[in-house]
Enzyme design. Structure first.
Site, PDB file in Angstrom:
ATOM      1  N   THR A 192       0.828  -1.212   0.000  1.00 49.46           N
ATOM      2  CA  THR A 192       0.000   0.000   0.000  1.00 49.46           C
ATOM      3  C   THR A 192       0.862   1.262   0.000  1.00 49.46           C
ATOM      4  O   THR A 192       1.901   1.325   0.665  1.00 49.46           O
ATOM      5  CB  THR A 192      -0.913   0.003   1.234  1.00 49.46           C
ATOM      6  OG1 THR A 192      -1.757  -1.140   1.181  1.00 49.46           O
ATOM      7  CG2 THR A 192      -1.762   1.261   1.299  1.00 49.46           C
ATOM      8  N   SER A 198      -6.232   0.083  -2.936  1.00 47.98           N
ATOM      9  CA  SER A 198      -6.827  -1.051  -3.655  1.00 47.98           C
ATOM     10  C   SER A 198      -6.272  -1.194  -5.062  1.00 47.98           C
ATOM     11  O   SER A 198      -6.119  -2.305  -5.574  1.00 47.98           O
ATOM     12  CB  SER A 198      -8.347  -0.889  -3.708  1.00 47.98           C
ATOM     13  OG  SER A 198      -8.896  -0.852  -2.412  1.00 47.98           O
ATOM     14  N   GLY A 231       2.291  -2.670   8.405  1.00 53.52           N
ATOM     15  CA  GLY A 231       2.313  -3.255   9.746  1.00 53.52           C
ATOM     16  C   GLY A 231       3.682  -3.776  10.111  1.00 53.52           C
ATOM     17  O   GLY A 231       4.272  -4.570   9.379  1.00 53.52           O
ATOM     18  N   ARG A 364     -29.306 -10.435  33.576  1.00 55.86           N
ATOM     19  CA  ARG A 364     -29.683  -9.057  33.924  1.00 55.86           C
ATOM     20  C   ARG A 364     -31.183  -8.879  33.758  1.00 55.86           C
ATOM     21  O   ARG A 364     -31.759  -9.278  32.748  1.00 55.86           O
ATOM     22  CB  ARG A 364     -28.931  -8.089  33.001  1.00 55.86           C
ATOM     23  CG  ARG A 364     -29.193  -6.621  33.272  1.00 55.86           C
ATOM     24  CD  ARG A 364     -28.595  -6.167  34.596  1.00 55.86           C
ATOM     25  NE  ARG A 364     -28.305  -4.749  34.593  1.00 55.86           N
ATOM     26  CZ  ARG A 364     -29.193  -3.787  34.851  1.00 55.86           C
ATOM     27  NH1 ARG A 364     -30.451  -4.110  35.110  1.00 55.86           N
ATOM     28  NH2 ARG A 364     -28.825  -2.527  34.833  1.00 55.86           N
ATOM     29  N   GLY A 448     -24.681   0.616  29.601  1.00 56.65           N
ATOM     30  CA  GLY A 448     -23.412   1.244  29.951  1.00 56.65           C
ATOM     31  C   GLY A 448     -22.274   0.253  30.095  1.00 56.65           C
ATOM     32  O   GLY A 448     -21.116   0.592  29.844  1.00 56.65           O
ATOM     33  N   THR A 469     -20.103  -8.518   8.044  1.00 53.70           N
ATOM     34  CA  THR A 469     -20.280  -8.528   8.306  1.00 53.70           C
ATOM     35  C   THR A 469     -21.006  -9.528   8.479  1.00 53.70           C
ATOM     36  O   THR A 469     -19.311  -9.587   9.288  1.00 53.70           O
ATOM     37  CB  THR A 469     -19.600  -8.269   7.828  1.00 53.70           C
ATOM     38  OG1 THR A 469     -19.056  -9.273   7.997  1.00 53.70           O
ATOM     39  CG2 THR A 469     -17.934  -7.008   7.141  1.00 53.70           C
ATOM     40  N   GLU A 471     -37.685 -25.812  11.483  1.00 52.29           N
ATOM     41  CA  GLU A 471     -36.987 -26.965  10.933  1.00 52.29           C
ATOM     42  C   GLU A 471     -37.241 -27.095   9.440  1.00 52.29           C
ATOM     43  O   GLU A 471     -36.333 -26.961   8.638  1.00 52.29           O
ATOM     44  CB  GLU A 471     -37.408 -28.251  11.650  1.00 52.29           C
ATOM     45  CG  GLU A 471     -36.589 -29.460  11.187  1.00 52.29           C
ATOM     46  CD  GLU A 471     -37.041 -30.718  11.867  1.00 52.29           C
ATOM     47  OE1 GLU A 471     -38.073 -30.678  12.535  1.00 52.29           O
ATOM     48  OE2 GLU A 471     -36.370 -31.737  11.714  1.00 52.29           O
ATOM     49  N   ASP A 473     -39.286 -29.114   6.018  1.00 50.45           N
ATOM     50  CA  ASP A 473     -38.945 -30.292   5.222  1.00 50.45           C
ATOM     51  C   ASP A 473     -38.201 -29.844   3.969  1.00 50.45           C
ATOM     52  O   ASP A 473     -37.865 -28.667   3.808  1.00 50.45           O
ATOM     53  CB  ASP A 473     -40.220 -31.094   4.856  1.00 50.45           C
ATOM     54  CG  ASP A 473     -41.207 -30.249   4.072  1.00 50.45           C
ATOM     55  OD1 ASP A 473     -42.365 -30.667   3.971  1.00 50.45           O
ATOM     56  OD2 ASP A 473     -40.831 -29.166   3.552  1.00 50.45           O
TER      57      ASP A 473
END
Length: 637
Positions: A192, A198, A231, A364, A448, A469, A471, A473
């Site tokens: 990069t 890209s 990196g 909770r 929170g 990101t 039953e 038949d």
């Protein structure tokens, strides 16, 4: 009289409240009157599992369960990984309160700890499918602990090491692979640039050849050509793979890859190398991303990774692949491994968020249906089920899809490369988006508590944001697949018609496709979701009995909630308004049917207790005064 009745009602109500709290005390605690909340483990509110959780976990992980458990246990026993102790429990996660430089040094310290314990043995020298799957299991476990740790190691082993394996020849393997495994060199991956991400074909770094010295000369001709977001470059890397345009006798032969040393044994920049830090980021601060400039840096001719092309000592360019487009495609091969890894990591981050948020929702309580009734569990609210359980179902679907992609990637033949590229691209995009949405929803669902770093969810979202990101038949199964196929085929026809219409006005095919980007995006999503459903069905076929029924519920919820949320079905007439309403009403019904299985489904993820957020367990104890750091030793003035 009325006043006495009111007082009596209040007294009666108070007695019932006290009775309610006494009734919910955990067995083994002292029986004393208290109006304070007592923690109930999620098991109390879940009942027995209707399926074999170990079998479900084996289906989800798919391979190397022993390696995963061994590595989880290794980290949970080391103070390098444990960040908090509460009672008899330890919790393992990075300390996000550390300054950036300390986080980076701690990441490196953990890497050498893992090296000493044999985690990376034969990672590069043994390229069998079995060993490759074992490596992937290691990346997944490390990523569950800390995304920065897995990224830094991934750059070194998958990008730097993987490039030497796939783009280099025997001379490179003999010289570099063993010392890479032993971390005697630390590699990075300089592709990069500031001006090109890209669009790798457009990178501006230039390499020429000097036949008089048999050396390549790497140069950064302008500021936009500086290598960016590399990196490991800012602090720890000693060497890099440089991607650069190769000019031979004035002719550009396209992008090629070279090995270049950037630091000496004392950590000083090598001659002609300049390095700057990319600075603090919103996440992944355990990775030392840097920028690199090459000022006419000379490297030996042998440092060209020459599996695809070579330059003879006298400066002649030779390649077994004459087509420059095919040649470029081979140089991009290391990126496919990265996309496969990202797809699995995204799924695992969603698992951590869901396991933490759903265990919390099973302990909770908030509000009562009527005045004298106990407060309701969060997960007993239909709205809470609707916000989290479809995400759980989709995470299962994506897990099976990512597992299938791993195996396809490792077993692929040269003719499969295009298929792997297309599927991995779609999965990487969709799973990354899903992970971000899931973590955000989990964060909000925990109120929170979702903001606290010790509960992991908020920080996972920041750490992973970089990689955006019933039953039924066989007839019902085929109808779901038919609906997704209808959308895919219909969108393809619409895209074809729109592109042809635009071309008829005089624009090029490329311009027509750019103008039709939204239809193209919708088509890509339709293709990816259809592939996911087919893979889910194959996973379902491996199960029997009650596990098969639960997987059927997950598959149904994944499909129905996806259709319910996707406007394309109504926009282009793939569903009528009446059909859309029917699906909308069915989603909460399936959520309610899945509710009793929730705890056992997240337990089947196989993520040990130390690697979840504190609120996944006794959140009352973890927030007690005795567990405040230094709190119990201070006196009140």
């Amino acid at each position: 009289m009325a006043e006495r009745r009111i007082v009596g009602d209040r007294a009666g109500w108070r007695i019932r409240v006290l009775t309610k709290h006494l009734r919910h005390l955990i067995p083994g605690t002292s029986l004393e009157a208290s109006i304070c909340l007592a923690y109930e483990p999620p098991e109390v509110n879940s009942g027995d599992a209707a399926f074999d959780k170990s079998a479900m976990r084996a289906l989800l992980d798919g391979h190397d369960l022993e390696t995963r458990d061994w590595l989880f246990n290794l980290m949970a026993k080391s103070d390098l990984f444990v960040s908090r102790k509460v009672g008899d429990k330890v919790f393992a996660s990075p300390d996000f309160n550390e300054p950036m430089d300390e986080m980076r040094d701690k990441t490196l310290e953990r890497i050498f700890f893992l090296l000493r314990n044999g985690v990376f043995k034969d990672f590069l020298k043994d390229n069998s499918i079995e060993n490759s799957l074992k490596q992937m299991a290691v990346w997944e476990v490390l990523g569950i602990f800390d995304h920065a740790l897995s990224v830094k190691l991934g750059v070194h082993f998958i990008l730097w090491g993987g490039s030497i394996v796939s783009l280099g020849t025997q001379r490179h393997h003999d010289k570099w692979l063993r010392i890479t495994e032993e971390l005697k060199v630390f590699g990075c991956f300089a592709m990069t640039e500031l001006g090109h991400g890209s669009n790798v074909r457009g990178i501006e770094t230039v390499t020429t050849y000097d036949p008089s010295t048999q050396e390549f000369i790497i140069d950064t001709p302008c500021e936009s050509a500086q290598k960016y977001w590399i990196g490991g470059a800012a602090k720890h890397a000693t060497h890099t793979i440089v991607f650069s345009q190769l000019l031979i006798d004035g002719k550009n032969e396209g992008v090629h890859a070279f090995i270049c040393q950037i630091r000496d044994a004392n950590g000083r920049w090598c001659r002609g190398i300049r390095i700057a830090d990319c600075g603090h980021k919103t996440g992944l601060n355990g990775v030392d991303n840097g920028r690199i400039w090459f000022d006419k840096v000379r490297i030996p001719r042998e440092n060209l990774l020459n599996a695809v092309a070579d330059v003879t000592p006298d400066g002649q360019y030779v390649s077994s692949i004459k087509n420059p487009d095919q040649r470029f495609g081979v140089f991009m091969a290391p990126l496919s491994s990265g996309r496969v890894t990202i797809a699995m990591h995204a799924t695992n981050q969603a698992k951590v968020g869901l396991a933490t948020a759903l265990r919390y929702a099973l302990t909770r309580r908030a509000f009562s249906v009527s005045t004298y009734e106990p407060e309701m569990l969060l997960l007993d609210y239909p709205s809470h089920q609707h916000r989290l359980l479809p995400l759980l179902a989709k995470t299962y679907a994506m897990n099976f899809a990512a597992l299938d992609l791993k195996k396809l990637h490792l077993k692929k033949n040269p003719e499969d490369s295009k298929v792997v590229h297309v599927i991995s691209s779609g999965f990487k995009a969709m799973f990354s988006w899903h992970s971000q949405r899931t973590l955000q929803e989990c964060r909000e669902a925990c109120g929170g508590q979702g903001l606290k770093t010790e509960n992991r969810i908020g920080n996972l979202k920041a750490e992973y944001d970089v990689q955006s990101t019933f039953e039924g038949d066989n007839n019902v199964l085929m109808q779901q697949l038919a609906l997704l196929q209808l959308r895919e085929r219909g969108l393809l026809e619409l895209l074809d018609a729109e592109v042809k219409k635009i071309i008829s006005t005089g624009l090029s095919t490329s311009e027509a496709l750019m103008s039709s980007y939204k239809l193209a995006e919708n088509l890509g999503k339709a293709f990816t979701e259809r592939i996911m459903l087919e893979i889910f069905q194959r996973a379902e076929e491996q199960a029997t009995g009650s596990m098969k029924k639960v997987l059927g519920l997950l598959r149904t919820l994944s499909v129905l909630s996806g259709v319910d949320e996707e406007p394309v079905f109504l926009r282009y007439g793939f569903l009528s308004p009446e059909q859309s309403q029917l699906i909308h009403r069915e989603v909460p019904a399936v959520c309610a049917e899945l509710r009793p299985h929730t705890l056992h489904l997240v337990d089947s993820f196989g993520i040990p207790q130390p690697f979840l957020g504190l609120i996944a367990y006794d959140w009352v104890e973890s927030n007690a005064w005795d567990n405040v750091s230094g709190g119990s030793s201070q006196s009140i003035v």
